[in-house]
Design an enzyme around this catalytic site. Sequence first.
Site, PDB file in Angstrom:
ATOM      1  N   THR A 123       0.816  -1.211   0.000  1.00  0.00           N
ATOM      2  CA  THR A 123       0.000   0.000   0.000  1.00  0.00           C
ATOM      3  C   THR A 123       0.850   1.262   0.000  1.00  0.00           C
ATOM      4  OG1 THR A 123      -1.800  -1.145   1.145  1.00  0.00           O
ATOM      5  CG2 THR A 123      -1.801   1.258   1.261  1.00  0.00           C
ATOM      6  N   THR A 156       1.194  -4.396   4.405  1.00  0.00           N
ATOM      7  CA  THR A 156       0.931  -4.755   5.795  1.00  0.00           C
ATOM      8  C   THR A 156       0.397  -6.174   5.975  1.00  0.00           C
ATOM      9  OG1 THR A 156      -1.308  -3.804   5.685  1.00  0.00           O
ATOM     10  CG2 THR A 156       0.481  -2.368   6.446  1.00  0.00           C
ATOM     11  N   ASP A 157      -0.237  -6.753   4.956  1.00  0.00           N
ATOM     12  CA  ASP A 157      -0.917  -8.035   5.150  1.00  0.00           C
ATOM     13  C   ASP A 157       0.035  -9.143   5.576  1.00  0.00           C
ATOM     14  OD1 ASP A 157      -3.335  -6.916   4.568  1.00  0.00           O
ATOM     15  OD2 ASP A 157      -3.486  -7.722   2.536  1.00  0.00           O
ATOM     16  N   LYS A 196      -0.357  -8.358  12.930  1.00  0.00           N
ATOM     17  CA  LYS A 196      -1.305  -7.341  12.476  1.00  0.00           C
ATOM     18  C   LYS A 196      -2.652  -7.555  13.151  1.00  0.00           C
ATOM     19  CE  LYS A 196      -3.311  -5.063   8.442  1.00  0.00           C
ATOM     20  NZ  LYS A 196      -3.424  -5.008   6.965  1.00  0.00           N
TER      21      LYS A 196
END
Length: 343
Positions: free
Chosen positions: A12, A92-93, A163
């Site tokens: 992202t 981030t995933d 996360k």
Amino acid sequence: MGRLLVVFTGGTIASGFDGQGKAPVSGASRRLKDSLAELFAERGVEAVFREPLGSPGIDSSEMDPGHWLLISRCIAAELERGLSGVLILHGTDTMASTAAWMSLCFGSLPIPVVLTGSQLTLDYMPEDVTSNLRGAAMACCSDLRGVWVYFNWKLIPGDRAHKTHAMHPDAFNAVNGQPLFFNPDWGLDPSPAAFRTAAAGQLPEETRRMIGLDPDVLRERCAAIRWFFAQPGARFEWQGDERFLCLLGYGAGNMIPSVLDGIERRNGTTPYVIACSQAEGGVKHPEGYDRVGMARLAKAGFRVWNQMDRSVEFVHSLCCYALAASFDAPEKALNRYLRECRP
């Protein structure tokens, strides 16, 4: 002058809207490079930019162990000329999984290796790209060592990151650990930072050995890592090619009894079993219960390891690392971080 490697992988932070949704775009990467080049120049740092996964990179949901190997190979190559730090821009995933892998490969180096990204792109207002990028860059110029995830003014140990938020900028926490809270004064210090330097000769022998492994070979090996997620009524069936069986059970390390029954009926070679829990907090104790405790599989001839207080992301990355570093004896890596259950 310090020499710092910046690794672009996509995600992202390097994305924009392509008409259908967010996706990595070259324009975003160029803006990030310009911003970082100026920032590091002010700190007396030579920034080296690399894109081992190509330009503009990938969505982190596509990340796999083969990509981890390509990133590791890039870092190892730059270490031949010496590095004072590494900054990895990542989606981030799967950032926590990549951070765990990097901890296993580079955690012993005397320099900071920092991963960061963003939940929002620069198209948003407000956005979290700028604060995460600048904060992570300053952390790379500090006297930290080891692997970290920088997010929302926090530095989280790379082997503890998880996360917890889908979109909120405070995306990560430290599983059974504590974050370091970033000191904004670091960014105000105009003097050149005093840098340590790491070289390729300081890499662990295991890491040096596996750098030459074909990424597709590692992908094939890691495809034999199977996860089973326990939920009431779930059933288990063998697929036949499991090298690792990671059981994500309940509480202290418990599993549905019928699932354990089915696993015990395995004929032929038995895979390594990792007893994990959906309960993140605390050290697991799969020996604590008789009929439902996953340690019961050790009595049936399986080699079973306890997740301990590690994150699920770390466990998976450790399994991949074990297959990369010591394919014929992966228990060598497991025994350094997990505890084997006695029969």
